[in-house]
Design a protein around this motif. Sequence first.
Motif, short mmCIF file in Angstrom:
data_model
loop_
_atom_site.label_atom_id
_atom_site.label_comp_id
_atom_site.label_asym_id
_atom_site.label_seq_id
_atom_site.Cartn_x
_atom_site.Cartn_y
_atom_site.Cartn_z
N ASP A 5 0.81 -1.22 0.00
CA ASP A 5 0.00 0.00 0.00
C ASP A 5 0.85 1.27 0.00
O ASP A 5 0.38 2.33 -0.41
N GLU A 7 3.21 2.09 -1.89
CA GLU A 7 3.39 2.57 -3.26
C GLU A 7 2.17 3.32 -3.77
O GLU A 7 2.26 4.10 -4.71
N LYS A 8 1.03 3.08 -3.17
CA LYS A 8 -0.22 3.72 -3.61
C LYS A 8 -0.42 5.10 -2.99
O LYS A 8 -1.36 5.79 -3.35
N GLN A 10 -0.09 8.56 -2.95
CA GLN A 10 0.31 9.57 -3.92
C GLN A 10 0.01 11.00 -3.48
O GLN A 10 0.63 11.94 -3.98
N ASP A 14 -3.75 10.73 1.14
CA ASP A 14 -3.45 9.29 1.19
C ASP A 14 -2.55 8.97 2.38
O ASP A 14 -2.78 7.99 3.11
#
Length: 197
Positions: A5, A7-8, A10, A14
């Motif tokens: 997660d 890497e998600k 952004q 988030d």
Amino acid sequence: MPFSDLEKLQTERDVVDFFQKYFPDVAANNFALMPTLVKDFFGNPTSSLLSIKCSPWHYKGSFVCLGDAMHATVPFYGQGMNAGFEDALRLQELLQEHGHDRVKAFEKFSEEMVPSREGLCEVSLDNYVEMRSKTANPLFTIKKRIEWALGDFIPSWIPLYTMVTFTRIPYHEAIQRAQKQDMIFFGTLSLFAAAAL
């Protein structure tokens, strides 16, 4: 926690949501403990963790390298700086022992320190596995408590953590000693289990 997660993440939202969900103590009071967390998260990208093992650490009597240049390791035992200080101390001791003959001192330094620092790399990786996979296991926790108790009653019984963190026992020797202690521990446990049957 699903590390994929990371890497998600952004946007700032988030990151805030992620830390509120998985690390509520960090997110408490509007990130009071880490007020620059979001900025730091985006300003410090992740990188690979690595270990460096090399030999020899010297060239004749001309130069010697020490510290992270020779034994960078993953941070899971927290020994990097300690090992660097110990390198400097041991080099000074060897120079004194050999009457400041750099050729002899540097040779002995490489001979002693290379296996020790390879042990540091090994124990650091092993500690990562231990922290990741074993600390939640009740049997592991019981074993650790028994090891600490044995250390109180048998002076020669020293838990690996203590050898690594609070002594100058070379890392590779600490690992070997801990392995012998584990053989004794599990052998004795097996005898008790067999006797109980």
